[in-house]
Design a protein around this motif. Structure first.
Motif, PDB file in Angstrom:
ATOM      1  N   PRO A  84       0.814  -1.223   0.000  1.00  0.00           N
ATOM      2  CA  PRO A  84       0.000   0.000   0.000  1.00  0.00           C
ATOM      3  C   PRO A  84       0.850   1.276   0.000  1.00  0.00           C
ATOM      4  O   PRO A  84       0.505   2.250  -0.675  1.00  0.00           O
ATOM      5  CB  PRO A  84      -0.830  -0.119   1.277  1.00  0.00           C
ATOM      6  N   SER A  85       1.951   1.261   0.712  1.00  0.00           N
ATOM      7  CA  SER A  85       2.843   2.429   0.723  1.00  0.00           C
ATOM      8  C   SER A  85       3.459   2.667  -0.646  1.00  0.00           C
ATOM      9  O   SER A  85       3.573   3.802  -1.095  1.00  0.00           O
ATOM     10  CB  SER A  85       3.952   2.243   1.760  1.00  0.00           C
ATOM     11  N   TYR A  86       3.869   1.598  -1.302  1.00  0.00           N
ATOM     12  CA  TYR A  86       4.429   1.728  -2.643  1.00  0.00           C
ATOM     13  C   TYR A  86       3.388   2.267  -3.630  1.00  0.00           C
ATOM     14  O   TYR A  86       3.712   3.068  -4.500  1.00  0.00           O
ATOM     15  CB  TYR A  86       4.961   0.392  -3.156  1.00  0.00           C
ATOM     16  N   ILE A  87       2.150   1.815  -3.500  1.00  0.00           N
ATOM     17  CA  ILE A  87       1.096   2.305  -4.386  1.00  0.00           C
ATOM     18  C   ILE A  87       0.880   3.803  -4.160  1.00  0.00           C
ATOM     19  O   ILE A  87       0.825   4.584  -5.116  1.00  0.00           O
ATOM     20  CB  ILE A  87      -0.218   1.515  -4.178  1.00  0.00           C
ATOM     21  N   VAL A  88       0.774   4.190  -2.890  1.00  0.00           N
ATOM     22  CA  VAL A  88       0.578   5.609  -2.566  1.00  0.00           C
ATOM     23  C   VAL A  88       1.753   6.432  -3.076  1.00  0.00           C
ATOM     24  O   VAL A  88       1.575   7.438  -3.768  1.00  0.00           O
ATOM     25  CB  VAL A  88       0.381   5.809  -1.046  1.00  0.00           C
ATOM     26  N   GLY A  89       2.952   6.023  -2.733  1.00  0.00           N
ATOM     27  CA  GLY A  89       4.142   6.756  -3.162  1.00  0.00           C
ATOM     28  C   GLY A  89       4.268   6.809  -4.674  1.00  0.00           C
ATOM     29  O   GLY A  89       4.594   7.859  -5.246  1.00  0.00           O
ATOM     30  N   GLY A  90       3.994   5.690  -5.339  1.00  0.00           N
ATOM     31  CA  GLY A  90       4.082   5.638  -6.796  1.00  0.00           C
ATOM     32  C   GLY A  90       3.072   6.552  -7.468  1.00  0.00           C
ATOM     33  O   GLY A  90       3.411   7.277  -8.411  1.00  0.00           O
ATOM     34  N   LEU A  91       1.829   6.520  -6.989  1.00  0.00           N
ATOM     35  CA  LEU A  91       0.804   7.393  -7.569  1.00  0.00           C
ATOM     36  C   LEU A  91       1.124   8.869  -7.336  1.00  0.00           C
ATOM     37  O   LEU A  91       0.912   9.704  -8.222  1.00  0.00           O
ATOM     38  CB  LEU A  91      -0.577   7.044  -7.015  1.00  0.00           C
ATOM     39  N   MET A  92       1.641   9.182  -6.166  1.00  0.00           N
ATOM     40  CA  MET A  92       2.010  10.574  -5.885  1.00  0.00           C
ATOM     41  C   MET A  92       3.208  11.005  -6.739  1.00  0.00           C
ATOM     42  O   MET A  92       3.256  12.160  -7.185  1.00  0.00           O
ATOM     43  CB  MET A  92       2.306  10.749  -4.386  1.00  0.00           C
ATOM     44  N   LEU A  93       4.154  10.098  -6.964  1.00  0.00           N
ATOM     45  CA  LEU A  93       5.279  10.412  -7.861  1.00  0.00           C
ATOM     46  C   LEU A  93       4.769  10.682  -9.271  1.00  0.00           C
ATOM     47  O   LEU A  93       5.189  11.651  -9.917  1.00  0.00           O
ATOM     48  CB  LEU A  93       6.273   9.250  -7.898  1.00  0.00           C
ATOM     49  N   ILE A  94       3.890   9.830  -9.743  1.00  0.00           N
ATOM     50  CA  ILE A  94       3.315  10.027 -11.083  1.00  0.00           C
ATOM     51  C   ILE A  94       2.601  11.370 -11.159  1.00  0.00           C
ATOM     52  O   ILE A  94       2.783  12.129 -12.121  1.00  0.00           O
ATOM     53  CB  ILE A  94       2.367   8.861 -11.438  1.00  0.00           C
ATOM     54  N   ALA A  95       1.804  11.676 -10.144  1.00  0.00           N
ATOM     55  CA  ALA A  95       1.076  12.954 -10.137  1.00  0.00           C
ATOM     56  C   ALA A  95       2.039  14.138 -10.162  1.00  0.00           C
ATOM     57  O   ALA A  95       1.810  15.130 -10.866  1.00  0.00           O
ATOM     58  CB  ALA A  95       0.167  13.038  -8.908  1.00  0.00           C
ATOM     59  N   THR A  96       3.133  14.029  -9.414  1.00  0.00           N
ATOM     60  CA  THR A  96       4.129  15.105  -9.387  1.00  0.00           C
ATOM     61  C   THR A  96       4.755  15.288 -10.770  1.00  0.00           C
ATOM     62  O   THR A  96       4.865  16.416 -11.265  1.00  0.00           O
ATOM     63  CB  THR A  96       5.225  14.811  -8.339  1.00  0.00           C
TER      64      THR A  96
END
Length: 135
Positions: A84-96
């Protein structure tokens, strides 16, 4: 089910953190032009030069802090999986990075936003791993 909830809450916490740093703090500390329409992406695209530098710095801080907070929250809730942390971090990286490429920005802003977002992911990973019981 717990991991799905951890991911959703982690994304919510990440978004809330970004909003607090970017809009609540950054927009209130720095003076914007009277005609500023900060909720209109077209206005932002066409007027990046009118946005105060301090506010731009808070955008970088917001993305960095949002990734860390979201990853931490997801791990704290899951306690069993780092996914779940990787998903959150990955999606936020993509958004950035989508934001970096969507809006015309000064080179320093784009580079620092990208570097700090990646750093936020790496720091978030370390902090999240400490919350997982089987790590």
């Amino acid at each position: 089910m717990k991991n799905v909830l951890a991911t959703i809450i982690g994304l919510f916490i990440a978004g809330l953190t970004v909003h607090l740093f970017e809009a609540v703090i950054g927009h209130n500390l720095f003076t914007f032009p009277a005609e500023a329409q900060l909720s209109d992406m077209e206005w932002i695209k066409n007027n990046m030069d009118k946005i105060p530098t301090g506010s731009k710095i808070f955008v970088v801080i917001a993305h960095f802090a949002g990734i860390i907070a979201g990853m931490f929250a997801a791990a704290k809730i899951s306690k069993q999986s780092i996914i779940p942390s990787y998903i959150v971090g990955g999606l936020m990286l993509i958004a950035t990075f989508v934001t970096i490429f969507m809006l015309p920005k000064e080179l320093w802003f784009s580079i620092s936003d990208g570097i700090f977002a990646i750093a936020g992911f790496l720091i978030g990973k370390i902090i999240a791993q400490k919350q997982i019981t089987n790590f």
